[in-house]
Motif scaffolding. Structure first.
Motif, PDB file in Angstrom:
ATOM      1  N   TYR A  14       0.842  -1.205   0.000  1.00 39.77           N
ATOM      2  CA  TYR A  14       0.000   0.000   0.000  1.00 39.77           C
ATOM      3  C   TYR A  14       0.875   1.253   0.000  1.00 39.77           C
ATOM      4  O   TYR A  14       0.712   2.142  -0.855  1.00 39.77           O
ATOM      5  CB  TYR A  14      -0.941   0.016   1.200  1.00 39.77           C
ATOM      6  N   TYR A  15       1.802   1.341   0.953  1.00 35.82           N
ATOM      7  CA  TYR A  15       2.616   2.552   1.029  1.00 35.82           C
ATOM      8  C   TYR A  15       3.564   2.665  -0.157  1.00 35.82           C
ATOM      9  O   TYR A  15       3.806   3.764  -0.668  1.00 35.82           O
ATOM     10  CB  TYR A  15       3.374   2.586   2.357  1.00 35.82           C
ATOM     11  N   THR A  47      -8.565   1.101  -4.116  1.00 36.03           N
ATOM     12  CA  THR A  47      -9.055   1.857  -2.971  1.00 36.03           C
ATOM     13  C   THR A  47     -10.507   2.241  -3.226  1.00 36.03           C
ATOM     14  O   THR A  47     -11.067   1.947  -4.289  1.00 36.03           O
ATOM     15  CB  THR A  47      -8.228   3.135  -2.740  1.00 36.03           C
ATOM     16  N   VAL A 126      -3.533   1.436   9.136  1.00 41.68           N
ATOM     17  CA  VAL A 126      -4.083   1.226   7.804  1.00 41.68           C
ATOM     18  C   VAL A 126      -4.822  -0.105   7.765  1.00 41.68           C
ATOM     19  O   VAL A 126      -4.410  -1.076   8.418  1.00 41.68           O
ATOM     20  CB  VAL A 126      -2.970   1.254   6.721  1.00 41.68           C
ATOM     21  N   SER A 128      -5.700  -2.836   5.121  1.00 39.49           N
ATOM     22  CA  SER A 128      -5.414  -3.281   3.757  1.00 39.49           C
ATOM     23  C   SER A 128      -5.245  -4.786   3.752  1.00 39.49           C
ATOM     24  O   SER A 128      -5.031  -5.408   4.796  1.00 39.49           O
ATOM     25  CB  SER A 128      -4.148  -2.596   3.214  1.00 39.49           C
ATOM     26  N   HIS A 138      -7.182  -1.555  -0.377  1.00 40.10           N
ATOM     27  CA  HIS A 138      -7.172  -0.641   0.763  1.00 40.10           C
ATOM     28  C   HIS A 138      -8.602  -0.424   1.242  1.00 40.10           C
ATOM     29  O   HIS A 138      -9.467  -0.030   0.485  1.00 40.10           O
ATOM     30  CB  HIS A 138      -6.553   0.696   0.340  1.00 40.10           C
ATOM     31  N   GLY A 142      -4.693   5.034   6.964  1.00 36.07           N
ATOM     32  CA  GLY A 142      -3.389   5.015   6.314  1.00 36.07           C
ATOM     33  C   GLY A 142      -2.368   5.919   6.974  1.00 36.07           C
ATOM     34  O   GLY A 142      -1.277   6.121   6.453  1.00 36.07           O
ATOM     35  N   VAL A 164      -0.347  10.355   2.048  1.00 29.91           N
ATOM     36  CA  VAL A 164      -0.284   9.550   3.278  1.00 29.91           C
ATOM     37  C   VAL A 164      -0.138  10.496   4.467  1.00 29.91           C
ATOM     38  O   VAL A 164       0.931  11.100   4.639  1.00 29.91           O
ATOM     39  CB  VAL A 164       0.896   8.571   3.241  1.00 29.91           C
TER      40      VAL A 164
END
Length: 299
Positions: A14-15, A47, A126, A128, A138, A142, A164
């Motif tokens: 995700y990041y 997302t 987060v 996810s 997601h 976050g 973020v």
């Protein structure tokens, strides 16, 4: 910025994907099934706002982190030392290794393995999951809270610019304990029931079990001399409100017949409580039940 993700599961992907969307050069160290899918079509980031294929590099070899300015370290807690040793020969001298892991002691453990490199703890909020090879979904939130270091402010600015929410805090230890307490309240219950947060809190007796687990965690934290910030009861309540359909990472691990991190969540509270003379019967019960199920599924 050149960025690598060590242990590219649901959190790391995700990041990493968010930073890649913002134009950074991102490489993932992941399992072969994910690497194959990413090489073919990119990393799918799904997302509530968008569903995109994000171009990143991917490899099963830790050598891909060579030259990275930032390494997002998101392996399971039980793999901290072994993954750190894999990184050791490839880190650039000025690189920052940012621990995006559950638990409260991973950064300290990693510093022992990487004594000549900058390591900073981070608290991750987060929801996810990996919905398939090369596909991260997601569900919500976050935010990141980062420990101060020479590069933390620059990293925080890059993350904020990538969408973020990130802050640098001098009380990361307290924030890590807050996250640990939330995990101790939710993870084992979700894993045992194989149900999401929102359903669990509506079941008779479960809010009281969670309340008692939290009280034990706070008692251990206070005995450790940790200042737990904010209103922890409100924070616990907000999790079910903001992530009602989320299954805990522990629940996902058990569903996939994988080892969980329960030893570093409720299990850590039990161990620290025993060392400090603080009783933790509810956390011990939750830890033991998850270990029982874990042993059954492994068998």
């Amino acid at each position: 910025m050149k960025i690598a993700v060590m242990g590219a599961g649901a959190v790391g992907c995700y990041y990493g994907a968010m930073l890649a969307r913002a134009g950074h050069d991102v490489a993932l160290v992941a399992r072969q099934s994910h690497v194959a899918a990413i090489e073919q079509t990119g990393l799918r980031l799904e997302t509530r706002q968008f569903d995109e294929q994000v171009r990143v590099r991917a490899s099963t070899d830790a050598a891909v982190v060579q030259g990275a300015d930032l390494v997002l370290f998101s392996v399971k807690s039980m793999d901290t030392e072994s993954a750190g040793r894999q990184l050791a020969g490839h880190l650039a001298p000025g690189a920052l290794v940012l621990c995006l892991q559950n638990g409260v002691d991973n950064a300290d453990r990693l510093r022992l393995v990487l004594p000549h490199h900058a390591v900073a703890a981070a608290v991750v909020y987060v929801a996810s999951e990996m919905a398939g090879p090369g596909h991260v979904r997601h569900h919500g939130r976050g935010e990141l809270v980062i420990e101060p270091s020479a590069r933390s402010e620059a990293v925080a600015r890059a993350l904020v610019a990538a969408g973020v929410p990130t802050e640098v805090s001098a009380n990361v230890r307290g924030a890590l304990w807050t996250k640990l307490i939330l995990n101790c309240a939710y993870n084992a219950v979700s894993a045992i029931a194989q149900r999401p947060y929102g359903e669990n809190v509506r079941c008779e007796g479960i809010p009281e079990v969670m309340r008692d687990a939290v009280a034990e965690c706070l008692a251990v934290a206070h005995a450790e001399g940790v200042q737990v910030p904010g209103d922890i009861d409100l924070a616990v309540h907000r999790i079910a409100e903001t992530m009602p359909t989320q299954f805990s990472s522990t629940a996902q691990d058990l569903a996939r017949r994988k080892p969980s991190e329960i030893d570093y969540l409720n299990g850590l509270v039990v161990r620290r409580g025993a060392a400090l003379g603080v009783a933790t019967p509810v956390n011990r019960t939750l830890w033991a039940l998850v270990k029982l199920i874990e042993g059954r599924t492994a068998g």
